[in-house]
Scaffold this active site. Structure first.
Site, PDB file in Angstrom:
ATOM      1  N   LYS A  36       0.829  -1.196   0.000  1.00 37.28           N
ATOM      2  CA  LYS A  36       0.000   0.000   0.000  1.00 37.28           C
ATOM      3  C   LYS A  36       0.871   1.256   0.000  1.00 37.28           C
ATOM      4  O   LYS A  36       0.531   2.266  -0.629  1.00 37.28           O
ATOM      5  CB  LYS A  36      -0.931  -0.006   1.214  1.00 37.28           C
ATOM      6  CG  LYS A  36      -1.997  -1.093   1.166  1.00 37.28           C
ATOM      7  CD  LYS A  36      -2.898  -1.031   2.383  1.00 37.28           C
ATOM      8  CE  LYS A  36      -3.895  -2.173   2.426  1.00 37.28           C
ATOM      9  NZ  LYS A  36      -4.835  -2.182   1.293  1.00 37.28           N
ATOM     10  N   ILE A  58      -2.932  -1.241  13.708  1.00 36.88           N
ATOM     11  CA  ILE A  58      -3.156  -0.122  14.620  1.00 36.88           C
ATOM     12  C   ILE A  58      -3.819  -0.570  15.914  1.00 36.88           C
ATOM     13  O   ILE A  58      -3.880   0.199  16.886  1.00 36.88           O
ATOM     14  CB  ILE A  58      -4.003   0.994  13.967  1.00 36.88           C
ATOM     15  CG1 ILE A  58      -5.433   0.515  13.664  1.00 36.88           C
ATOM     16  CG2 ILE A  58      -3.323   1.520  12.722  1.00 36.88           C
ATOM     17  CD1 ILE A  58      -6.368   1.634  13.209  1.00 36.88           C
ATOM     18  N   LYS A 169     -17.158   3.562  16.801  1.00 40.48           N
ATOM     19  CA  LYS A 169     -16.863   4.974  16.547  1.00 40.48           C
ATOM     20  C   LYS A 169     -17.164   5.828  17.782  1.00 40.48           C
ATOM     21  O   LYS A 169     -16.429   6.774  18.085  1.00 40.48           O
ATOM     22  CB  LYS A 169     -17.678   5.486  15.354  1.00 40.48           C
ATOM     23  CG  LYS A 169     -17.357   4.805  14.031  1.00 40.48           C
ATOM     24  CD  LYS A 169     -15.909   4.979  13.616  1.00 40.48           C
ATOM     25  CE  LYS A 169     -15.564   6.351  13.130  1.00 40.48           C
ATOM     26  NZ  LYS A 169     -14.194   6.435  12.572  1.00 40.48           N
TER      27      LYS A 169
END
Length: 341
Positions: A36, A58, A169
């Site tokens: 990437k 992450i 989120k």
């Protein structure tokens, strides 16, 4: 001034990187693999002002330490865009919760450890779902408000990937604000969180429009691939914002002092799937008669025409693109790469 952008190969983040480079910033992009990284560097033409670093996972606390150890003293701004998108699976703790929360805490801890006095502003890409209450979705009097928080908890997921996304989120954004509250005496940065609604718009690089698109644009792609007489799937009545405006908002969020300490919903207006197929049928003659017209051909939902004004317009001074432009540009690119123009 150097700006760190996580998830730099994402749909929104590529526009952010593009805008940053155009405005003369040095950019450090973080992606998940060397492949990437190589692809991103190539797409931006080997721009010497773009450095790309790899952080494989992450979700691992400390994952960003190597990046900050290398670049920390040069980083003034952090734009944390990396987070899992809604997807089906068997372990939502692993696929949604841990990456979202640990990724947020991890990058803030890295700032504290390596750049506590040099990073001036952190902008986090949250989501409008972090203010939404599913129980009020059918309440016509309820409007989006940055003061609200999604009330869902981990216990409410029950195998529903949409709920898993909303919870992840919400928890991640809450963790960011809590971190700043607890570490205000040790770090210098201000915090802004941006909460976009569904994000439409073309890919920055045409080659990225091949195959399946991102979660929001997948709605447009599905309607382009519909058949005459079919019911509208998905059948949406929601809010949208154009990707180019979301990218612009990330820069304005750290450039404008008024944005410090704020949650900002990013949305242009409401839309329905009927509105989308109306635009597709009106603007693309090659689709007319080959895709669904919906139950009310040519009739636009009144709620999609009336904009709802939110704090971001005042704080950032942003003027949003309308639905027609966003859908047209998205569809035109899809049709071009599929050789259907």
């Amino acid at each position: 001034m150097a700006v760190l952008v996580t998830g730099a190969n994402g749909f929104i983040a590529k526009y952010i990187v593009h805008d940053l480079l155009n405005e003369g910033y040095d950019v450090i992009g973080v992606v998940r693999s060397q492949a990437k990284a190589d692809s991103l560097a190539k797409q931006f033409g080997g721009n010497p002002h773009l450095a790309v670093e790899v952080v494989h996972d992450i979700a691992v606390l400390g994952a960003f330490d190597s990046v900050f150890h290398k670049h920390g003293k040069n980083i003034d701004i952090v734009l944390h865009c990396a987070s899992p998108l809604p997807s089906e699976g068997d372990d939502y703790e692993k696929t949604h919760m841990i990456p979202a929360v640990n990724g947020t805490i991890g990058i803030l801890e890295a700032v504290k450890k390596y750049a506590a006095q040099t990073v001036k502003h952190v902008v986090i890409t949250s989501s409008v779902v972090a203010v939404m209450d599913p129980a009020k979705r059918t309440d016509s009097t309820w409007i989006l408000d940055e003061k609200n928080w999604c009330p869902l908890r981990k216990e409410d997921i029950n195998g529903d990937f949409h709920v898993a996304y909303m919870v992840s989120k919400t928890y991640a954004e809450r963790a960011a604000w809590e971190f700043l509250k607890n570490n205000r005496g040790e770090v210098k940065f201000e915090l802004t969180t941006l909460l976009p609604t569904y994000v439409f718009g073309p890919q920055l690089f045409e080659e990225d429009a091949l195959g399946s698109l991102n979660y929001s644009n997948g709605q447009v792609q599905a309607l382009i691939c519909s058949s005459p007489g079919e019911e509208l799937k998905p059948d949406m009545n929601a809010h949208f914002v154009d990707v180019r405006d979301v990218a612009k908002a990330h820069l304005l969020a750290f450039q404008k002092e008024e944005a410090a300490g704020k949650r900002l919903i990013l949305t242009s207006c409401r839309y329905t799937s009927q509105d989308v197929v109306n635009i597709l049928n009106e603007k693309f003659p090659q689709l007319k008669g080959k895709i669904s017209e919906g139950p009310n051909p040519g009739k636009y939902d009144a709620s999609s025409v009336v904009g709802e004004h939110h704090k971001a317009e005042e704080v950032l001074g942003i003027k949003y693109a309308g639905l027609e432009k966003s859908i047209y540009d998205t569809a035109a690119q899809v049709l071009k790469v599929e050789l259907r123009l």
